[in-house]
Design a protein around this motif. Structure first.
Motif, PDB file in Angstrom:
ATOM      1  N   LEU A 178      -5.299  -8.498   1.682  1.00  0.00           N
ATOM      2  CA  LEU A 178      -4.597  -7.423   1.905  1.00  0.00           C
ATOM      3  C   LEU A 178      -4.329  -7.259   3.780  1.00  0.00           C
ATOM      4  O   LEU A 178      -5.451  -6.731   4.216  1.00  0.00           O
ATOM      5  CB  LEU A 178      -4.721  -6.005   1.678  1.00  0.00           C
ATOM      6  N   THR A 179      -2.766  -7.285   4.385  1.00  0.00           N
ATOM      7  CA  THR A 179      -2.733  -7.245   5.454  1.00  0.00           C
ATOM      8  C   THR A 179      -1.110  -5.899   5.550  1.00  0.00           C
ATOM      9  O   THR A 179      -1.035  -5.834   5.447  1.00  0.00           O
ATOM     10  CB  THR A 179      -1.801  -8.591   6.307  1.00  0.00           C
ATOM     11  N   LEU A 180      -2.025  -4.713   6.590  1.00  0.00           N
ATOM     12  CA  LEU A 180      -2.169  -3.681   7.281  1.00  0.00           C
ATOM     13  C   LEU A 180      -0.913  -4.221   8.825  1.00  0.00           C
ATOM     14  O   LEU A 180      -1.600  -4.280   9.249  1.00  0.00           O
ATOM     15  CB  LEU A 180      -2.490  -2.905   7.605  1.00  0.00           C
ATOM     16  N   ASN A 181       0.300  -4.608   8.504  1.00  0.00           N
ATOM     17  CA  ASN A 181       0.889  -4.943   9.994  1.00  0.00           C
ATOM     18  C   ASN A 181       2.172  -3.994   9.960  1.00  0.00           C
ATOM     19  O   ASN A 181       3.506  -4.582   9.952  1.00  0.00           O
ATOM     20  CB  ASN A 181       1.338  -6.596   8.888  1.00  0.00           C
ATOM     21  N   GLY A 182       1.791  -2.933   9.007  1.00  0.00           N
ATOM     22  CA  GLY A 182       3.285  -2.029   9.894  1.00  0.00           C
ATOM     23  C   GLY A 182       3.571  -1.967  11.315  1.00  0.00           C
ATOM     24  O   GLY A 182       3.126  -2.585  12.426  1.00  0.00           O
ATOM     25  N   THR A 183       4.573  -1.287  11.978  1.00  0.00           N
ATOM     26  CA  THR A 183       5.039  -0.743  13.371  1.00  0.00           C
ATOM     27  C   THR A 183       4.972   0.708  13.290  1.00  0.00           C
ATOM     28  O   THR A 183       5.439   1.047  14.007  1.00  0.00           O
ATOM     29  CB  THR A 183       6.402  -1.174  13.069  1.00  0.00           C
ATOM     30  N   SER A 184       3.795   1.962  12.552  1.00  0.00           N
ATOM     31  CA  SER A 184       3.784   3.306  12.857  1.00  0.00           C
ATOM     32  C   SER A 184       2.358   3.240  11.593  1.00  0.00           C
ATOM     33  O   SER A 184       1.929   2.445  11.519  1.00  0.00           O
ATOM     34  CB  SER A 184       5.056   3.796  12.156  1.00  0.00           C
ATOM     35  N   ALA A 185       2.014   4.682  12.195  1.00  0.00           N
ATOM     36  CA  ALA A 185       0.774   4.933  11.716  1.00  0.00           C
ATOM     37  C   ALA A 185       0.850   5.169  10.282  1.00  0.00           C
ATOM     38  O   ALA A 185       1.468   5.032   9.181  1.00  0.00           O
ATOM     39  CB  ALA A 185       0.743   6.366  12.096  1.00  0.00           C
ATOM     40  N   GLN A 186      -0.387   4.147  10.174  1.00  0.00           N
ATOM     41  CA  GLN A 186      -0.812   3.970   8.198  1.00  0.00           C
ATOM     42  C   GLN A 186      -1.879   4.291   8.595  1.00  0.00           C
ATOM     43  O   GLN A 186      -3.031   4.743   8.527  1.00  0.00           O
ATOM     44  CB  GLN A 186      -0.428   2.103   7.984  1.00  0.00           C
ATOM     45  N   SER A 187      -1.939   4.756   6.983  1.00  0.00           N
ATOM     46  CA  SER A 187      -3.480   5.317   5.741  1.00  0.00           C
ATOM     47  C   SER A 187      -3.858   5.231   5.312  1.00  0.00           C
ATOM     48  O   SER A 187      -2.968   4.593   4.553  1.00  0.00           O
ATOM     49  CB  SER A 187      -2.906   7.097   6.059  1.00  0.00           C
ATOM     50  N   ILE A 188      -5.199   5.285   5.050  1.00  0.00           N
ATOM     51  CA  ILE A 188      -5.307   4.946   3.539  1.00  0.00           C
ATOM     52  C   ILE A 188      -6.716   6.101   3.284  1.00  0.00           C
ATOM     53  O   ILE A 188      -6.951   6.951   3.615  1.00  0.00           O
ATOM     54  CB  ILE A 188      -6.912   4.057   3.457  1.00  0.00           C
ATOM     55  N   SER A 189      -5.934   6.342   2.102  1.00  0.00           N
ATOM     56  CA  SER A 189      -5.588   7.907   1.644  1.00  0.00           C
ATOM     57  C   SER A 189      -5.462   7.901   0.364  1.00  0.00           C
ATOM     58  O   SER A 189      -5.886   6.860  -0.604  1.00  0.00           O
ATOM     59  CB  SER A 189      -4.958   8.976   2.071  1.00  0.00           C
ATOM     60  N   GLY A 190      -6.598   9.170  -0.798  1.00  0.00           N
ATOM     61  CA  GLY A 190      -5.676   9.485  -2.741  1.00  0.00           C
ATOM     62  C   GLY A 190      -7.619   9.411  -2.724  1.00  0.00           C
ATOM     63  O   GLY A 190      -7.880  10.561  -1.833  1.00  0.00           O
ATOM     64  N   ALA A 191      -7.263   9.883  -4.044  1.00  0.00           N
ATOM     65  CA  ALA A 191      -8.204  10.863  -4.764  1.00  0.00           C
ATOM     66  C   ALA A 191      -9.752  10.517  -4.762  1.00  0.00           C
ATOM     67  O   ALA A 191     -10.544  10.664  -5.716  1.00  0.00           O
ATOM     68  CB  ALA A 191      -7.713  11.658  -5.924  1.00  0.00           C
ATOM     69  N   SER A 192      -9.634   8.162  -4.747  1.00  0.00           N
ATOM     70  CA  SER A 192     -10.314   7.929  -5.631  1.00  0.00           C
ATOM     71  C   SER A 192     -10.873   6.658  -4.097  1.00  0.00           C
ATOM     72  O   SER A 192     -10.373   6.571  -3.479  1.00  0.00           O
ATOM     73  CB  SER A 192     -10.280   6.840  -6.842  1.00  0.00           C
ATOM     74  N   THR A 193     -11.552   6.350  -4.069  1.00  0.00           N
ATOM     75  CA  THR A 193     -12.004   5.332  -3.493  1.00  0.00           C
ATOM     76  C   THR A 193     -11.831   4.191  -3.726  1.00  0.00           C
ATOM     77  O   THR A 193     -11.506   3.125  -5.327  1.00  0.00           O
ATOM     78  CB  THR A 193     -14.333   4.298  -3.449  1.00  0.00           C
ATOM     79  N   THR A 194     -11.213   3.459  -2.667  1.00  0.00           N
ATOM     80  CA  THR A 194     -10.087   1.669  -2.889  1.00  0.00           C
ATOM     81  C   THR A 194     -11.510   1.041  -2.248  1.00  0.00           C
ATOM     82  O   THR A 194     -12.407   1.292  -1.605  1.00  0.00           O
ATOM     83  CB  THR A 194      -9.005   1.442  -2.644  1.00  0.00           C
ATOM     84  N   ILE A 246       1.840  -4.781   3.820  1.00  0.00           N
ATOM     85  CA  ILE A 246       2.506  -4.007   3.464  1.00  0.00           C
ATOM     86  C   ILE A 246       2.362  -2.845   5.197  1.00  0.00           C
ATOM     87  O   ILE A 246       1.423  -3.182   6.136  1.00  0.00           O
ATOM     88  CB  ILE A 246       0.468  -2.819   2.825  1.00  0.00           C
ATOM     89  N   ALA A 247       3.361  -1.925   4.924  1.00  0.00           N
ATOM     90  CA  ALA A 247       4.329  -2.278   5.835  1.00  0.00           C
ATOM     91  C   ALA A 247       3.953  -0.323   6.300  1.00  0.00           C
ATOM     92  O   ALA A 247       3.838   0.080   6.995  1.00  0.00           O
ATOM     93  CB  ALA A 247       5.768  -1.987   6.319  1.00  0.00           C
ATOM     94  N   GLY A 248       3.780   0.388   5.417  1.00  0.00           N
ATOM     95  CA  GLY A 248       3.512   1.234   4.912  1.00  0.00           C
ATOM     96  C   GLY A 248       1.543   1.747   4.433  1.00  0.00           C
ATOM     97  O   GLY A 248       0.832   1.100   5.019  1.00  0.00           O
ATOM     98  N   SER A 249       1.762   2.562   4.135  1.00  0.00           N
ATOM     99  CA  SER A 249      -0.065   3.927   3.696  1.00  0.00           C
ATOM    100  C   SER A 249      -0.523   3.192   2.661  1.00  0.00           C
ATOM    101  O   SER A 249      -0.030   2.498   1.871  1.00  0.00           O
ATOM    102  CB  SER A 249       0.428   4.881   4.118  1.00  0.00           C
ATOM    103  N   ILE A 250      -1.853   3.322   2.411  1.00  0.00           N
ATOM    104  CA  ILE A 250      -1.812   3.006   0.988  1.00  0.00           C
ATOM    105  C   ILE A 250      -2.668   4.626   0.197  1.00  0.00           C
ATOM    106  O   ILE A 250      -3.470   5.260   0.768  1.00  0.00           O
ATOM    107  CB  ILE A 250      -2.979   1.819   1.013  1.00  0.00           C
ATOM    108  N   SER A 251      -2.493   4.830  -0.915  1.00  0.00           N
ATOM    109  CA  SER A 251      -3.025   5.831  -1.127  1.00  0.00           C
ATOM    110  C   SER A 251      -3.392   5.660  -2.570  1.00  0.00           C
ATOM    111  O   SER A 251      -2.488   5.372  -3.641  1.00  0.00           O
ATOM    112  CB  SER A 251      -2.189   6.827  -1.269  1.00  0.00           C
ATOM    113  N   SER A 252      -4.572   6.114  -2.996  1.00  0.00           N
ATOM    114  CA  SER A 252      -4.990   5.166  -4.150  1.00  0.00           C
ATOM    115  C   SER A 252      -5.453   6.830  -5.111  1.00  0.00           C
ATOM    116  O   SER A 252      -6.388   7.774  -4.900  1.00  0.00           O
ATOM    117  CB  SER A 252      -6.361   4.500  -4.337  1.00  0.00           C
ATOM    118  N   ALA A 253      -4.569   7.221  -6.468  1.00  0.00           N
ATOM    119  CA  ALA A 253      -4.730   8.144  -6.913  1.00  0.00           C
ATOM    120  C   ALA A 253      -6.048   7.818  -8.758  1.00  0.00           C
ATOM    121  O   ALA A 253      -6.450   8.264  -8.990  1.00  0.00           O
ATOM    122  CB  ALA A 253      -3.922   8.802  -7.735  1.00  0.00           C
ATOM    123  N   GLY A 254      -5.885   6.186  -8.875  1.00  0.00           N
ATOM    124  CA  GLY A 254      -7.249   5.855  -9.973  1.00  0.00           C
ATOM    125  C   GLY A 254      -8.039   4.484  -9.356  1.00  0.00           C
ATOM    126  O   GLY A 254      -8.721   5.154  -8.465  1.00  0.00           O
TER     127      GLY A 254
END
Length: 451
Positions: free
Chosen positions: A18-34, A1-9
């Motif tokens: 799962l690999t976070l391999n972006g070249t800019s800032a990446q976040s893990i966000s959302g309304a629930s726990t991943t 994943i080159a972008g961010s992760i946001s989980s609403a469900g």
């Protein structure tokens, strides 16, 4: 994943990585726990910034020395309970400020493989988790409370670390770098370890250099503070700028040197005029006035040729002090005046002790100083001037000035010595008399004329 992760469900990652391999800032966000199975970070350009809690069932791997994870202060990994493994070669920042503001309260893993992973305490008012860290960084502030931990890598302080209690133990190969404010409470180098510092620091409690460990500061480092230096290992003196001595590099208030070895390891140094336990010269002390008193051993593997001063051996009752290596002392002395029994100076076989000034050995009746070799081969003394009284000498060669060892015992295998059990020696005896024989240890003849 080159972008961010946001989980609403609900996202439960039950297998794989799962690999976070972006070249800019990446976040893990959302309304629930991943929940991840394995999460690997290879983004070496910018930080991963979780803003919500997340879980790791397998392994969180910070794969790359430039990878970094910076969660919001409220984020907890595995909030429901410890699980999974954390490992890697990157940096995990501790940002938690609520109680308890430590690593273990923000990162709840069953297995913490921290050998190559940098843990960076980046928040304010934090406290160390009592763990064995690899590299440890303090970029935030730890200014009070008990802080105890062990470190296998580099302790790098760019913020403030001034705990009010606790002990930091530095293991073999670890080092100290400080560009912030660093005052340990207690600091210990682990047994048999080699520890270095690249920056100055202070100790408010006890700085213990443990058994067979060696502490080596950089030449410009100063170890200060209101604490006490002690231990049974070796503290090296590396300072080369004026004054290039122990007391200028170790300005710490208390110094219990009884069982420590102080090793002058730099060039162009000079001895601090102190009472040492064990003293070693692995660098060079080639000129100047050098005075010191030793209760333990003297070892020279470098250069020791002072042009003035006295080295005094002052061991305990019945002790044996070892003099290793060849040296050129100016004055060299030992006395049992303050002893209740005799003691021994043992010289390494094959060594030569030159004395440019005066060699003084002052024993006493019942408190003899034994001068011996470390093996059944001779050691050499080469004095310009000498005074030896109440000594027992064996396996020794005198290659210097001729002198008389009075009230002394020839233990055998000596050469170049004049040893006498009485108060005088007779290098050129005159005619003795019955009333006053000159040398009770030498066969003499008396001519009796009968009238």
């Amino acid at each position: 994943i080159a972008g961010s992760i946001s989980s609403a469900g609900t996202f439960t990652h039950s297998s794989g990585t799962l690999t976070l391999n972006g070249t800019s800032a990446q976040s893990i966000s959302g309304a629930s726990t991943t929940t991840f199975n394995n999460l690997t970070v290879t983004n070496v350009t910018a930080a991963i910034t979780p803003t919500v809690n997340f879980n790791i069932a397998g392994t969180l791997n910070m794969n790359g020395s430039a990878t970094i994870m910076t969660p919001s202060a409220s984020v907890v990994v595995n909030n429901a309970g410890a699980a999974g493994i954390i490992s890697g070669t990157g940096t995990i920042q501790v940002t938690r400020t609520a109680a308890t503001a430590d690593y273990s309260s923000q990162y709840k893993f069953t297995t913490n493989t921290l050998t190559s992973l940098t843990i960076d305490y980046a928040g304010s008012g934090q406290v160390l988790s009592n763990l064995t860290y690899g590299p440890l960084k303090i970029s935030g502030s730890i200014t009070s409370a008990s802080n105890t931990a062990s470190i296998d890598g580099t302790l790098n302080v760019t913020g403030t670390f001034t705990p009010s209690s606790g002990t930091i133990t530095l293991n073999n190969g670890s080092s100290i770098t400080n560009s912030g404010s660093l005052t340990f409470f207690n600091l210990t180098t682990a047994s048999t370890s080699s520890v270095t510092s690249n920056s100055s620091f202070a100790v408010g409690g006890t700085f213990t250099i443990d058994s067979s460990s060696v502490f080596t500061p950089s030449v410009a480092n100063v170890i200060s503070g209101a604490g006490t230096l002690t231990g049974t290992g070796t503290a090296q003196v590396t300072r080369t700028s004026a004054t290039a001595d122990f007391s200028s590099q170790y300005t710490i208030t208390g110094k219990t040197l009884t069982n420590l070895t102080i090793d002058y390891a730099g060039s162009g140094q000079v001895l601090s005029n102190l009472t040492y336990g064990h003293l070693k010269i692995s660098g060079s002390i080639a000129t100047g006035t050098n005075n010191a008193t030793l209760t333990g051993d003297f070892t020279n593997t470098g250069t020791f040729t002072p042009t003035a001063g006295t080295i005094t051996f002052s061991g305990a009752d019945g002790s044996t002090q070892l003099i290793s290596g060849s040296s050129t002392f100016f004055n060299l002395s030992a006395s049992t005046t303050s002893n209740s029994t005799g003691r021994t100076l043992r010289f390494t076989t094959g060594s030569t002790q030159n004395v440019a000034g005066t060699w003084t050995i002052t024993g006493a009746l019942g408190k003899v100083i034994t001068l011996e070799s470390s093996a059944a081969s001779p050691w050499t003394i080469n004095p310009t001037s000498a005074s030896v009284d109440y000594a027992s000498i064996s396996y020794s060669t005198n290659s210097g000035t001729s002198f008389c060892a009075t009230h002394s015992t020839n233990g055998g295998n000596n050469s170049g010595w004049n040893i006498n059990s009485g108060a005088v020696c007779n290098d050129a005896p005159s005619t003795p008399s019955l009333d006053a024989p000159l040398d009770t240890a030498t066969n003499q003849s008396i001519t009796v004329v009968l009238l």
